[in-house]
Design a protein around this motif. Structure first.
Motif, PDB file in Angstrom:
ATOM      1  N   PHE A   1       0.834  -1.200   0.000  1.00  0.00           N
ATOM      2  CA  PHE A   1       0.000   0.000   0.000  1.00  0.00           C
ATOM      3  C   PHE A   1       0.869   1.251   0.000  1.00  0.00           C
ATOM      4  CE2 PHE A   1      -2.974   3.135   1.550  1.00  0.00           C
ATOM      5  CZ  PHE A   1      -4.191   2.721   1.046  1.00  0.00           C
ATOM      6  N   LEU A   2       1.919   1.238   0.803  1.00  0.00           N
ATOM      7  CA  LEU A   2       2.816   2.394   0.901  1.00  0.00           C
ATOM      8  C   LEU A   2       3.493   2.679  -0.426  1.00  0.00           C
ATOM      9  CD1 LEU A   2       4.220   4.488   2.784  1.00  0.00           C
ATOM     10  CD2 LEU A   2       5.972   2.759   3.183  1.00  0.00           C
TER      11      LEU A   2
ATOM     12  N   VAL B   1     -16.266  17.629  -9.300  1.00  0.00           N
ATOM     13  CA  VAL B   1     -16.124  16.209  -9.635  1.00  0.00           C
ATOM     14  C   VAL B   1     -14.814  15.662  -9.088  1.00  0.00           C
ATOM     15  CG1 VAL B   1     -15.862  14.565 -11.530  1.00  0.00           C
ATOM     16  CG2 VAL B   1     -17.577  16.377 -11.680  1.00  0.00           C
ATOM     17  N   GLU B   2     -13.750  16.446  -9.252  1.00  0.00           N
ATOM     18  CA  GLU B   2     -12.452  16.008  -8.744  1.00  0.00           C
ATOM     19  C   GLU B   2     -12.487  15.843  -7.230  1.00  0.00           C
ATOM     20  OE1 GLU B   2      -7.818  17.550  -8.735  1.00  0.00           O
ATOM     21  OE2 GLU B   2      -9.197  18.193 -10.328  1.00  0.00           O
ATOM     22  N   GLN B   3     -13.121  16.787  -6.534  1.00  0.00           N
ATOM     23  CA  GLN B   3     -13.220  16.696  -5.082  1.00  0.00           C
ATOM     24  C   GLN B   3     -14.053  15.490  -4.662  1.00  0.00           C
ATOM     25  OE1 GLN B   3     -14.862  20.195  -3.271  1.00  0.00           O
ATOM     26  NE2 GLN B   3     -14.572  19.449  -1.177  1.00  0.00           N
ATOM     27  N   ALA B   4     -15.124  15.204  -5.394  1.00  0.00           N
ATOM     28  CA  ALA B   4     -15.960  14.050  -5.077  1.00  0.00           C
ATOM     29  C   ALA B   4     -15.199  12.744  -5.265  1.00  0.00           C
ATOM     30  CB  ALA B   4     -17.210  14.065  -5.951  1.00  0.00           C
ATOM     31  N   LEU B   5     -14.401  12.668  -6.322  1.00  0.00           N
ATOM     32  CA  LEU B   5     -13.606  11.462  -6.562  1.00  0.00           C
ATOM     33  C   LEU B   5     -12.549  11.265  -5.487  1.00  0.00           C
ATOM     34  CD1 LEU B   5     -13.127  11.609 -10.445  1.00  0.00           C
ATOM     35  CD2 LEU B   5     -14.479   9.946  -9.154  1.00  0.00           C
ATOM     36  N   ARG B   6     -11.919  12.360  -5.082  1.00  0.00           N
ATOM     37  CA  ARG B   6     -10.912  12.261  -4.024  1.00  0.00           C
ATOM     38  C   ARG B   6     -11.545  11.808  -2.706  1.00  0.00           C
ATOM     39  NH1 ARG B   6      -6.099  14.152  -5.506  1.00  0.00           N
ATOM     40  NH2 ARG B   6      -5.993  15.499  -7.333  1.00  0.00           N
ATOM     41  N   ALA B   7     -12.733  12.312  -2.425  1.00  0.00           N
ATOM     42  CA  ALA B   7     -13.413  11.903  -1.197  1.00  0.00           C
ATOM     43  C   ALA B   7     -13.845  10.438  -1.279  1.00  0.00           C
ATOM     44  CB  ALA B   7     -14.615  12.802  -0.948  1.00  0.00           C
ATOM     45  N   ARG B   8     -14.298  10.018  -2.464  1.00  0.00           N
ATOM     46  CA  ARG B   8     -14.773   8.638  -2.639  1.00  0.00           C
ATOM     47  C   ARG B   8     -13.663   7.628  -2.424  1.00  0.00           C
ATOM     48  NH1 ARG B   8     -17.739   6.323  -8.122  1.00  0.00           N
ATOM     49  NH2 ARG B   8     -17.865   4.124  -7.469  1.00  0.00           N
TER      50      ARG B   8
ATOM     51  N   SER C   1      -4.560  11.059   5.049  1.00  0.00           N
ATOM     52  CA  SER C   1      -3.144  10.690   5.159  1.00  0.00           C
ATOM     53  C   SER C   1      -2.990   9.211   4.817  1.00  0.00           C
ATOM     54  CB  SER C   1      -2.647  10.953   6.578  1.00  0.00           C
ATOM     55  OG  SER C   1      -3.344  10.141   7.510  1.00  0.00           O
ATOM     56  N   LEU C   2      -1.767   8.821   4.494  1.00  0.00           N
ATOM     57  CA  LEU C   2      -1.514   7.444   4.071  1.00  0.00           C
ATOM     58  C   LEU C   2      -1.892   6.424   5.149  1.00  0.00           C
ATOM     59  CD1 LEU C   2      -0.494   6.078   1.510  1.00  0.00           C
ATOM     60  CD2 LEU C   2       1.784   5.984   2.540  1.00  0.00           C
ATOM     61  N   PRO C   3      -1.559   6.632   6.426  1.00  0.00           N
ATOM     62  CA  PRO C   3      -1.983   5.663   7.451  1.00  0.00           C
ATOM     63  C   PRO C   3      -3.498   5.528   7.539  1.00  0.00           C
ATOM     64  CG  PRO C   3      -0.228   7.055   8.309  1.00  0.00           C
ATOM     65  CD  PRO C   3      -0.648   7.648   7.004  1.00  0.00           C
ATOM     66  N   ILE C   4      -4.217   6.652   7.417  1.00  0.00           N
ATOM     67  CA  ILE C   4      -5.679   6.589   7.472  1.00  0.00           C
ATOM     68  C   ILE C   4      -6.234   5.829   6.264  1.00  0.00           C
ATOM     69  CG2 ILE C   4      -7.800   7.941   7.484  1.00  0.00           C
ATOM     70  CD1 ILE C   4      -6.241   8.013  10.097  1.00  0.00           C
ATOM     71  N   GLN C   5      -5.630   6.074   5.093  1.00  0.00           N
ATOM     72  CA  GLN C   5      -6.053   5.335   3.905  1.00  0.00           C
ATOM     73  C   GLN C   5      -5.851   3.836   4.103  1.00  0.00           C
ATOM     74  OE1 GLN C   5      -4.775   6.784  -0.007  1.00  0.00           O
ATOM     75  NE2 GLN C   5      -4.147   8.711   0.945  1.00  0.00           N
TER      76      GLN C   5
END
Length: 309
Positions: free
Chosen positions: A24-25, A49-56, A62-66
């Motif tokens: 993942f890292l 649209v870009e913001q919606a995709l990033r939120a989705r 942050s990477l640990p949260i992802q």
């Protein structure tokens, strides 16, 4: 035996967590913007649209949260979606049969050809046959796999017409035989050398000399005593190699245009489609760990002393 297997399973859990985190890292820390890559590298998406995709896809976290969100979904059996909205599980389900057929065919070639060749060379140590096998295996190690792939494709597929050039339209085994030979050639060479070396060492062991001194027939000594002990390192390698073969070969599937897991990883890397790469790689890690567990169990069956270590 059950306690032995349980210990191995418990040891595999932190390995799986560590491996998935590293995957993942590496994937999501790569430079580039997957959302822009989805739009062909052009700024054609509206900010909303870009913001919606990033939120989705949790790209603003942050990477640990992802990673924690990904593992939360993974524990529920959800491998997520790619950036085109397709389920990664669906992609794996569609690609897995091709990779499984290719990997199992290559694995059978390694067993059916590699082990007899190794036994043949081991029983004739120092003779021309032995040197021929050693030389052929060294040649297999020396030539890059993509060179072997393209050469066999041109020679046997285009020039001689013995095999399909690419694709899987002709089904199994016709479409899979040539790429399986190429995929399994390194494993075949390794299996033959391991079998040969292990058999030579076993035949010089004290218990073999004792069996000879007792007047046991040579065939019985080889089959009942030498081969069983010689197979331990070979079985170890084959079980681990099976995990790698079933994991898909990016190069071979790319050369022969086989729509398997390796091909999907290659396409995912090109398109910066992280969920596909991480999802399939996670599956490969689990397959590899299962293969290692299988090795431990077979070890304990072939040599009961191992389970008490």
């Amino acid at each position: 035996m059950s306690r032995y297997i349980l210990r191995r399973v418990l040891l595999a859990i932190p390995v799986a967590l560590g491996a998935t985190f590293l995957i993942f890292l590496v994937v999501f820390a790569l430079p580039g913007d997957p959302i822009k890559a989805l739009a062909g590298g052009q700024h054609v998406l509206s900010p909303s649209v870009e913001q919606a995709l990033r939120a989705r896809y949790h790209l603003d976290d942050s990477l640990p949260i992802q990673y924690l969100k990904y593992m939360s979904g993974l524990l529920r059996g959800d491998l997520g979606e790619d950036f085109n909205g397709r389920s990664v599980s669906t992609i794996i389900a569609e690609s897995w049969p091709a990779t499984a057929k290719l990997g199992v065919t290559a694995f059978l070639i390694e067993i059916v050809v590699g082990i007899p060749i190794g036994i043949w060379a081991g029983l004739r140590k120092g003779k021309p046959v032995d040197y021929l096998v050693l030389g052929a295996t060294i040649l297999a190690f020396a030539v890059p796999i993509f060179v072997i792939g393209y050469t066999t494709q041109i020679l046997f597929g285009i020039n001689l017409g013995w095999f399909p050039v690419a694709g899987i339209d002709d089904g199994w085994p016709t479409s899979y035989l040539l790429p399986a030979i190429v995929l399994g050639i390194l494993g075949l060479a390794t299996t033959a050398r391991l079998m040969r070396t292990s058999l030579v060492e076993t035949l010089s062991a004290d218990f073999i000399r004792t069996a000879v001194a007792k007047g046991l027939p040579r065939r019985r000594i080889i089959v009942n005593h030498a081969l069983r002990n010689s197979l331990i390192p070979v079985v170890t390698y084959l079980a681990i190699d099976l995990g790698g073969l079933l994991g898909g070969a990016v190069i071979i599937e790319g050369i022969f245009n086989i729509p398997g897991l390796g091909f999907q990883i290659f396409e995912g890397i090109k398109a910066q489609n992280g969920p596909v790469v991480v999802g399939i790689s996670t599956l490969l890690v689990l397959i590899f760990l299962a293969a290692n567990l299988l090795v431990d169990v077979i070890y304990a069956v072939l040599d009961p002393r191992i389970r008490y270590d």
